[in-house]
Design a protein around this motif. Sequence first.
Motif, mmCIF file in Angstrom:
data_model
loop_
_atom_site.group_PDB
_atom_site.id
_atom_site.type_symbol
_atom_site.label_atom_id
_atom_site.label_comp_id
_atom_site.label_asym_id
_atom_site.label_seq_id
_atom_site.Cartn_x
_atom_site.Cartn_y
_atom_site.Cartn_z
ATOM 1 N N VAL A 22 0.443 -1.143 0.505
ATOM 2 C CA VAL A 22 0.008 0.350 0.007
ATOM 3 C C VAL A 22 1.120 1.193 -0.255
ATOM 4 C CG1 VAL A 22 -1.412 1.436 1.291
ATOM 5 C CG2 VAL A 22 -1.489 -0.952 1.206
ATOM 6 N N THR A 23 1.889 1.458 0.800
ATOM 7 C CA THR A 23 2.800 2.634 0.875
ATOM 8 C C THR A 23 3.562 2.697 -0.412
ATOM 9 O OG1 THR A 23 4.603 1.333 1.610
ATOM 10 C CG2 THR A 23 3.177 2.547 3.196
ATOM 11 N N ARG A 24 3.688 1.608 -0.719
ATOM 12 C CA ARG A 24 3.829 1.744 -2.447
ATOM 13 C C ARG A 24 3.166 2.392 -3.715
ATOM 14 N NH1 ARG A 24 6.840 -2.494 -1.061
ATOM 15 N NH2 ARG A 24 5.553 -3.718 -1.998
ATOM 16 N N ASP A 25 2.009 2.554 -3.184
ATOM 17 C CA ASP A 25 0.647 2.535 -3.922
ATOM 18 C C ASP A 25 0.806 4.147 -4.565
ATOM 19 O OD1 ASP A 25 -1.863 3.353 -5.327
ATOM 20 O OD2 ASP A 25 -2.497 0.860 -4.681
ATOM 21 N N GLU A 26 0.698 4.519 -5.634
ATOM 22 C CA GLU A 26 1.178 5.944 -6.065
ATOM 23 C C GLU A 26 -0.324 6.612 -5.648
ATOM 24 O OE1 GLU A 26 2.018 7.044 -9.930
ATOM 25 O OE2 GLU A 26 4.101 5.952 -9.657
ATOM 26 N N GLU A 27 -1.073 6.580 -5.965
ATOM 27 C CA GLU A 27 -2.603 6.566 -5.500
ATOM 28 C C GLU A 27 -2.703 6.743 -4.247
ATOM 29 O OE1 GLU A 27 -6.683 4.586 -6.822
ATOM 30 O OE2 GLU A 27 -5.517 3.857 -8.118
ATOM 31 N N TYR A 28 -2.136 5.627 -2.950
ATOM 32 C CA TYR A 28 -2.569 5.766 -2.528
ATOM 33 C C TYR A 28 -1.945 7.028 -1.786
ATOM 34 C CZ TYR A 28 -1.395 5.583 2.788
ATOM 35 O OH TYR A 28 -1.492 5.943 4.328
ATOM 36 N N GLN A 29 -0.217 7.130 -1.911
ATOM 37 C CA GLN A 29 0.233 8.658 -1.838
ATOM 38 C C GLN A 29 -0.251 9.768 -1.920
ATOM 39 O OE1 GLN A 29 4.083 7.170 -3.783
ATOM 40 N NE2 GLN A 29 4.617 5.753 -1.938
ATOM 41 N N LEU A 30 -0.847 9.656 -3.578
ATOM 42 C CA LEU A 30 -1.924 11.242 -3.577
ATOM 43 C C LEU A 30 -2.801 11.780 -2.753
ATOM 44 C CD1 LEU A 30 -2.289 11.176 -7.778
ATOM 45 C CD2 LEU A 30 -0.581 12.240 -6.142
ATOM 46 N N GLU A 31 -3.033 10.265 -1.972
ATOM 47 C CA GLU A 31 -4.503 10.598 -0.893
ATOM 48 C C GLU A 31 -3.675 11.086 0.188
ATOM 49 O OE1 GLU A 31 -7.684 9.816 -1.408
ATOM 50 O OE2 GLU A 31 -8.202 9.388 0.283
ATOM 51 N N GLU A 32 -2.742 10.484 0.769
ATOM 52 C CA GLU A 32 -1.689 11.133 1.705
ATOM 53 C C GLU A 32 -1.471 12.658 1.954
ATOM 54 O OE1 GLU A 32 0.992 8.274 2.592
ATOM 55 O OE2 GLU A 32 0.723 8.383 4.569
ATOM 56 N N GLN A 33 -1.202 12.806 0.592
ATOM 57 C CA GLN A 33 -0.485 13.869 -0.264
ATOM 58 C C GLN A 33 -1.863 15.483 0.467
ATOM 59 O OE1 GLN A 33 1.294 15.676 -0.665
ATOM 60 N NE2 GLN A 33 3.702 14.200 -0.983
ATOM 61 N N LYS A 34 -2.780 14.803 0.073
ATOM 62 C CA LYS A 34 -4.299 15.020 0.302
ATOM 63 C C LYS A 34 -4.510 15.733 1.312
ATOM 64 C CE LYS A 34 -8.284 13.236 -1.312
ATOM 65 N NZ LYS A 34 -9.350 12.830 -3.069
ATOM 66 N N ILE A 35 -4.875 14.154 1.878
ATOM 67 C CA ILE A 35 -4.819 14.790 3.634
ATOM 68 C C ILE A 35 -3.592 15.181 4.273
ATOM 69 C CG2 ILE A 35 -5.612 13.131 5.394
ATOM 70 C CD1 ILE A 35 -7.124 10.896 3.463
ATOM 71 N N PHE A 36 -2.947 14.906 4.562
ATOM 72 C CA PHE A 36 -1.883 15.014 5.460
ATOM 73 C C PHE A 36 -0.541 16.442 4.881
ATOM 74 C CE2 PHE A 36 -2.375 10.676 6.781
ATOM 75 C CZ PHE A 36 -2.948 10.666 8.111
ATOM 76 N N GLY A 37 -0.837 16.286 3.776
ATOM 77 C CA GLY A 37 0.507 17.342 2.398
ATOM 78 C C GLY A 37 1.642 17.105 2.829
ATOM 79 N N PHE A 38 1.664 15.277 2.853
ATOM 80 C CA PHE A 38 3.136 15.055 2.851
ATOM 81 C C PHE A 38 2.870 13.541 3.148
ATOM 82 C CE2 PHE A 38 2.484 15.945 7.250
ATOM 83 C CZ PHE A 38 2.976 14.420 8.090
ATOM 84 N N ASN A 39 3.988 12.548 2.444
ATOM 85 C CA ASN A 39 3.385 10.814 3.327
ATOM 86 C C ASN A 39 4.648 10.682 4.299
ATOM 87 O OD1 ASN A 39 4.190 11.110 -0.596
ATOM 88 N ND2 ASN A 39 2.190 10.158 0.655
ATOM 89 N N LEU A 40 3.497 9.886 5.140
ATOM 90 C CA LEU A 40 4.312 9.581 6.365
ATOM 91 C C LEU A 40 4.797 8.667 6.323
ATOM 92 C CD1 LEU A 40 0.414 9.403 7.936
ATOM 93 C CD2 LEU A 40 1.775 11.088 8.721
ATOM 94 N N PRO A 41 6.572 9.258 6.815
ATOM 95 C CA PRO A 41 7.240 7.692 6.479
ATOM 96 C C PRO A 41 6.883 6.081 7.111
ATOM 97 C CG PRO A 41 8.274 9.640 7.561
ATOM 98 C CD PRO A 41 6.106 9.813 7.069
ATOM 99 N N ILE A 42 7.332 5.056 6.486
ATOM 100 C CA ILE A 42 6.590 3.586 7.163
ATOM 101 C C ILE A 42 8.243 3.629 7.738
ATOM 102 C CG2 ILE A 42 5.827 1.745 5.922
ATOM 103 C CD1 ILE A 42 3.703 4.160 5.918
ATOM 104 N N VAL A 43 7.166 2.791 8.424
ATOM 105 C CA VAL A 43 8.547 1.773 9.770
ATOM 106 C C VAL A 43 8.018 0.258 8.926
ATOM 107 C CG1 VAL A 43 9.312 1.041 11.600
ATOM 108 C CG2 VAL A 43 8.622 3.812 11.411
ATOM 109 N N THR A 44 8.775 -0.306 8.675
ATOM 110 C CA THR A 44 8.719 -2.018 8.918
ATOM 111 C C THR A 44 8.635 -2.270 10.017
ATOM 112 O OG1 THR A 44 10.942 -2.358 9.052
ATOM 113 C CG2 THR A 44 10.921 -1.628 6.695
ATOM 114 N N ALA A 45 7.961 -3.662 9.319
ATOM 115 C CA ALA A 45 7.836 -4.523 10.366
ATOM 116 C C ALA A 45 9.189 -4.875 11.815
ATOM 117 C CB ALA A 45 7.211 -6.489 10.046
#
Lengths: 359, 660
Positions: free
Chosen positions: A307-330
């Motif tokens: 999901v975190t690599r999904d461009e559509e999600y990244q666009l959505e994140e940009q819209k909601i947060f104004g930036f992409n939240l950095p991801i932490v691996t398991a």
Amino acid sequence: MDMKTLIRCLLTAFVIVGCAPADQDAGEEKGYYAGKTVFVYVGRPPGSGADLAVRSFVRFWQKHIPGEPTMVVKNVPGGGGSRVWNLGWDNKKRDGLEIFFSPVSSTAVIVRQPGLRADLSEMPLIGAMMSPNLTYARTDRLKNAQDLPNVSGLRFGGQAPAHRFSILGRLALDILEVDYLNVTGFGGASDVFNAMRRKEVDIQTAPLNFYRFTVEPNLVESGEVVPLWYNPLTNELGEYIPLTAAGDIPSFDEYYLSVKGEPPSGELFEIYRWLLPNVNGIVYAAVLPPGSPETAAQILRDSFSSVTRDEEYQLEEQKIFGFNLPIVTAEQGEHMLNTMTHAPEHIRNFLEEYIRQEN
Amino acid sequence: MIDGVLAGLLLVFSWPTIGYLFLGVFVGMWVGAVPGLGGVVGLVLLLPFTYSMEPVPAFALLMGLYAVTSTSDTISAIMLGIPGSVASQATILDGYPLAKKGQAARAFGAAFTVSAFGGVFGALLMAVSIPFILPIIFAFGLPEFLMLALLGLTMVSVLSGGSIARGLSVAALGLLLTTVGYAEATVIPRFHLGTDYLLDGLSIVPIALGLFGIPELLEMAVKNTSISRVDMSNVRDRGMRRGIKDVFKHRWLALRSSLVGVYVGILPGLGGAIVDWIAYGHAVQSARDKSKFGHGDIRGVIAPEAANNSSRAGALIPTVAFGIPGSPGAAILLSALVIKGLQPGPDMLTVNLDLTFSMVWDIALANILAAGLLMLLSRQIGKVAFLPAHSVVPGVMVVLLMGAWVATSSMGDWWTCLAMGALGYAMKQGGWPRPPLILAFVLGTLIENNYQLTMQVYDGLSWMYQRPIVICIEIAIVVTIVLAARGVTQPKPMRVTQTDNADSAKSLMSLSLATALLALFVWAYLSAQGFDDKDAAQFPVTILTAGIPLLMFVFIQDGRNCFHGIRACGGVGAALHLASQRWELWGSLRFFALVLAAVAMTYAAGQQLALPLFVALYLRSWARFGWPASLAYAAASWLLIWGLYTKALKMHLYPSLLFG
């Protein structure tokens, strides 16, 4: 059967046999969640920032899990955010169909707050996200952002005493030796913000997205509030991760250097540095109840990461947060949760005492 | 601005926006009418559908729902005496007595008409108020919020019947209940008795459903009477038209109450909770003849219903234009704005003004639509008031228990609901007012937080005499108490006469309740003294310091009344015998036993099986229904739990020990 046909048959058989395990795995993966309903629990009320973050993530997650299960988000606020983790810890349904995805009460984990029974380090982590935050102040009594250490009697508005924004905000002010009054007990970031608009508090630490969507358009653009510094995110080596989303707002270290002429140091700063990767590093975490099947955990980890690599999600994140939240691996996240759960004695003692201090 | 108003109107009437508005209204009417659901559940249900929609239709769907839940929640308030939401509490005081008199349709007619009026008037008033809203909102700081909450609480305590001391004692109990579990400003949990459930604090839904719903259902079951105590044939002019005419007759009250709704509704976190009470208080205090309030005065329905609908519009503008959500519902609308990539703030009053006005129009149209549809249904709904109790009680009990389950999906919620049911029964028999408990519970956290924050920010008590709005509210509180104490705003406190056995039974129950509450308060006071954190102890100790003397006053008053009552009855044994008859004690205990059996069955077999079994058991053993009718009713309740709660709402039921 001529040689050519025999070779063709053998090759076909080889390909079929060779591919079979992979197909079987894929089938198993797809089969695990196909036609199922997965419940995702968030420990904050509907409409909160965390609820928004989880719901928008889940929308995309659903499509990335093989079998595309139905995913239902449920809100279980309570206990200062601890209830959702306790619910996961006590959960008897360990089939990978119940995910607990919520803000981690980092300080509660570190000080082993009585309300938090769950041991997050024992719950299989699917993935996590970091979320940067920053501190800003009203301009009534400051000539400019650099003037903060020279002004006395400012009021710092904080949420619950153990909330990470209360701790990080206060620590930074204490390191800067600012003379301030700690006003604690606001229900949420927007309550502190409202008090700031009414001039009842002067300084607040809040998530970057809250700053971008609420503070900046309403108070920064009109000159009533000025950003001071952001509390940086760090990687597993403790190095700062550059935060382009913060624009020209300095990190705390940079701010300190600019007003004091030297880099920050001392016992309080050491504590601040220890807290950064833990308190800031794992803000939203998704876990399964202990003892959940590894197959389910792995499918969810892979899809979370996808999901975190999904461009559509990244666009959505940009819209909601104004930036992409950095991801932490398991793996990184499990290390962080382990570090928090088994925090050094002196850190835990310090925090317990610090939370209880009134000013 | 006129351009924005017209552009907004055109947007709403474009397709598919208007269709989504209708859909939102339908869903809103449904979730508002089912006790325990309400606007937040509805918005959460609809929110995912709006992700892929354009902003205008998405908000038409959400606003349609948001605007009308406070219209349809009137149904349970009037028919069952159960507040569908916090906003419909005050409606119970006169709406339910009207239903008991067989005038439910009249109450609906008035409530729905005035709801539409309030909603439309509120939306329009809010639209023209946008330029000067912000200074009003920010004139109210922490001390003003604190005092306004106390004013609301005072009004409820002295206006909802019974003596002032009882009302205030009940409010103290409500405030004390909010201190269970963790507080915002403290680091230790309070009064949790070592249980995880109480660590999280109590939820409002099981408390409200238990306190109001169970005693009414119990009374209906025990007496086997319909909601209306009057036969249908004996009620003349009970129709909806009379209710509509009532609104025209009291149009100035409707107008003033709508004004109260809008301007109190804009106050974040507080407005929605107290607005109906302030409007109700205004109706009582401005009336020449106050004697009928609390006994089925239509003005007691008109005022709160006008106010609670207009407050929805009041809460919208601060949310959209300034990013200040005033309620959980408004917070969800704010989320929806962010999901659509819109920034709440000045842009919503400039660049996106047409969208902002489309939301205002959504509210206005939704209210008209909902009122019209509910009026069409109200004659039929009103007939339910004349059905025999046994055909209503088991179904409503299933909805009530499932409504309590919605809160946290924990058996703790059921125990809370039952405990509150027992308390509500005792309060009803003892003549204690119940509404102050609910409002105190709603406002308790706000009062504690604002008190502690005010003391930190304003350093001492100087805010009490230096801030003009605070002084005005203080005067309003004093006036309310003085008027009530002079007997102007309430009926005379009860006095036991030698011939009145009913009052004797009432004072016996009241004395028992006062004794139990006094013991609880003393225990809580002693426990609070032992808290490690002095901030954690401050609020409960303050409440109890006021609550204990009040309860002692009630205790002495009731003790005296009981003494006279016992003498009048000819001894303790005779008085108790008469009282138990009056309380319908054995029937009530039997009802509670049946509900407890349902709880026990749930532990063993889960709700999906236990509640239909409860229905069948009730109908067979109590109502003497035949097997076919009992089984058909049980099957319908099974279908309701399966279809509504597990499939539509995706709720988890209690895991059955027997069936996994």
